[in-house]
Enzyme design. Structure first.
Site, mmCIF file in Angstrom:
data_model
loop_
_atom_site.group_PDB
_atom_site.id
_atom_site.type_symbol
_atom_site.label_atom_id
_atom_site.label_comp_id
_atom_site.label_asym_id
_atom_site.label_seq_id
_atom_site.Cartn_x
_atom_site.Cartn_y
_atom_site.Cartn_z
ATOM 1 N N ASP A 60 41.815 42.928 48.429
ATOM 2 C CA ASP A 60 42.876 43.352 47.533
ATOM 3 C C ASP A 60 42.317 44.240 46.432
ATOM 4 O O ASP A 60 41.115 44.446 46.320
ATOM 5 C CB ASP A 60 43.558 42.125 46.921
ATOM 6 C CG ASP A 60 44.308 41.312 47.946
ATOM 7 O OD1 ASP A 60 44.821 41.906 48.918
ATOM 8 O OD2 ASP A 60 44.382 40.083 47.787
ATOM 9 N N LYS A 61 43.184 44.697 45.576
ATOM 10 C CA LYS A 61 42.827 45.533 44.442
ATOM 11 C C LYS A 61 41.735 44.861 43.614
ATOM 12 O O LYS A 61 41.840 43.678 43.259
ATOM 13 C CB LYS A 61 44.059 45.769 43.571
ATOM 14 C CG LYS A 61 43.801 46.573 42.332
ATOM 15 C CD LYS A 61 45.072 46.722 41.526
ATOM 16 C CE LYS A 61 44.785 47.487 40.244
ATOM 17 N NZ LYS A 61 45.984 47.621 39.428
#
Length: 100
Positions: A60-61
């Site tokens: 994810d980010k």
């Protein structure tokens, strides 16, 4: 198909997987560098399916990874030593070096 072994600091990225245009991802940056080096043709650039791009994981980010394997169908030149330095020409503003 060629396997690519990646390690990265994900702080400045929106995750690993290529996403919509304008989103900075690890795969997007690597894919663009491979295209610029001639390992991905202009006809296939930006399309995961055309180069049979596959990743061993997702992040994810802002998430970092020590070992990620991606594979793709790449066109390597006979003089691969001349092609490889071009793949390293990713702007420092996007990728950062790690010192262990």
């Amino acid at each position: 198909n060629i396997a690519l072994f990646l390690a990265y600091a994900g702080t400045r990225f929106q995750g690993l997987q290529m996403a919509q245009e304008g989103t900075v991802t690890i795969e997007g940056v690597v894919h663009n560098a491979l295209h610029e080096a001639g390992a991905i043709s202009s006809d296939n650039a930006g399309d995961r399916k055309k180069v049979k791009w596959s990743s061993s994981s997702r992040t994810d980010k802002g998430v970092h990874a020590v070992a990620c394997v991606c594979s793709a169908k790449l066109a390597l030149h006979r003089d691969v030593d001349a092609q490889i330095p071009k793949m390293g020409e990713i702007p420092d503003t996007i990728l950062e070096s790690w010192n262990a």
